[in-house]
Design a protein around this motif. Structure first.
Motif, mmCIF file in Angstrom:
data_model
loop_
_atom_site.group_PDB
_atom_site.id
_atom_site.type_symbol
_atom_site.label_atom_id
_atom_site.label_comp_id
_atom_site.label_asym_id
_atom_site.label_seq_id
_atom_site.Cartn_x
_atom_site.Cartn_y
_atom_site.Cartn_z
ATOM 1 N N ALA A 248 44.808 -26.055 -31.336
ATOM 2 C CA ALA A 248 46.202 -26.502 -31.278
ATOM 3 C C ALA A 248 47.152 -25.380 -30.894
ATOM 4 N N ASN A 249 46.838 -24.147 -31.325
ATOM 5 C CA ASN A 249 47.761 -23.026 -31.118
ATOM 6 C C ASN A 249 47.253 -21.988 -30.121
ATOM 7 N N ASP A 250 46.173 -22.331 -29.413
ATOM 8 C CA ASP A 250 45.604 -21.447 -28.400
ATOM 9 C C ASP A 250 45.283 -20.067 -28.969
ATOM 10 N N ILE A 251 44.621 -20.062 -30.122
ATOM 11 C CA ILE A 251 44.198 -18.818 -30.771
ATOM 12 C C ILE A 251 42.734 -18.566 -30.416
ATOM 13 N N PRO A 252 42.378 -17.397 -29.902
ATOM 14 C CA PRO A 252 40.968 -17.103 -29.633
ATOM 15 C C PRO A 252 40.163 -17.064 -30.933
ATOM 16 N N LEU A 253 38.884 -17.350 -30.808
ATOM 17 C CA LEU A 253 37.977 -17.328 -31.957
ATOM 18 C C LEU A 253 36.912 -16.274 -31.721
ATOM 19 N N ALA A 254 36.636 -15.463 -32.736
ATOM 20 C CA ALA A 254 35.563 -14.478 -32.665
ATOM 21 C C ALA A 254 34.457 -14.874 -33.622
ATOM 22 N N VAL A 255 33.224 -14.600 -33.218
ATOM 23 C CA VAL A 255 32.046 -14.861 -34.046
ATOM 24 C C VAL A 255 31.420 -13.517 -34.385
ATOM 25 N N SER A 256 31.219 -13.276 -35.688
ATOM 26 C CA SER A 256 30.754 -11.958 -36.129
ATOM 27 C C SER A 256 29.521 -12.052 -37.012
ATOM 28 N N HIS A 257 28.567 -11.170 -36.758
ATOM 29 C CA HIS A 257 27.481 -10.899 -37.697
ATOM 30 C C HIS A 257 28.106 -10.299 -38.965
ATOM 31 N N THR A 258 27.385 -10.326 -40.074
ATOM 32 C CA THR A 258 27.952 -9.857 -41.341
ATOM 33 C C THR A 258 27.126 -8.719 -41.934
#
Length: 206
Positions: A38-48
């Protein structure tokens, strides 16, 4: 500097130039995905790194679930919702095109928003990198000589003309490596180091 939503997933290391499909079922992450779109925010995927319970977060806010400490380097980009089910679960696709370094956390509830900087390679010798790339592709073709499909893929113009930076990430798809090892490769600062790491792996298995 960029602000991204961060989805920490144990064992999930996504190298640049990759598409990452996700099945999202936890309510806070469903909200995160909806807000990103909805807000055009990028998403990051991270190992932990390890399970973590933050003293800054009220126990009730986490609904008695462990949260996780993300690795400080990860990839991310635009997220797209592919399907939403009647119970709210989603299948999504994340375009993990960019490598980022975590600077600080802006928000933790109901999901993490983080400030990041794009992690670019340090200066390197282009001629040396291109030579390493060509040698690795040739070694892979020789090592997997019986795998006709793989050999033909590596001999296509797309692969032969691929620049060393992209190849230094893309070649990892042909190896089955532990997440911590992939995370190490993700954090290396030059394509030469990433390609040398693969060359060392081939030395051990050939």
């Amino acid at each position: 500097m960029s602000v991204l939503a961060l989805f920490p997933i144990p064992g999930q290391v996504i190298l640049p130039n990759s598409l990452c499909p996700l099945h999202v079922f936890e309510p806070r992450y469903r909200k995160m995905i909806s807000d990103c779109v909805a807000n055009d925010i990028p998403l990051a995927v991270s190992h932990t790194k390890r399970p973590l319970k933050s003293s800054r977060v009220p126990e009730s806010a986490l609904a008695n679930q462990n949260t996780f400490e993300p690795c400080s380097v990860f990839t991310g980009g635009k997220v797209q919702i592919l399907q939403t089910f009647e119970d709210g679960r989603m299948t999504v696709m994340v375009d993990c095109s960019t490598r980022y370094r975590l600077l600080d956390v802006q928000q933790e509830i109901p999901y993490r928003l983080v400030r990041c900087e794009e992690l670019k390679d340090e200066a390197f010798d282009f001629v040396e990198a291109d030579g390493l790339k060509a040698r690795l592709i040739a070694r892979l073709c020789e090592l997997f000589d019986s795998e006709l499909q793989l050999r033909e893929v590596l001999r296509t113009p797309e692969w032969q003309e691929k620049n060393a930076v992209d190849a230094s990430f893309d070649l990892y798809q042909f190896f089955q490596l532990e997440p911590d090892y992939l995370q190490y490769a993700l954090e290396l600062p030059t394509p030469i180091q990433r390609l040398q790491l693969l060359d060392d792996i081939l030395d051990r298995i050939s």
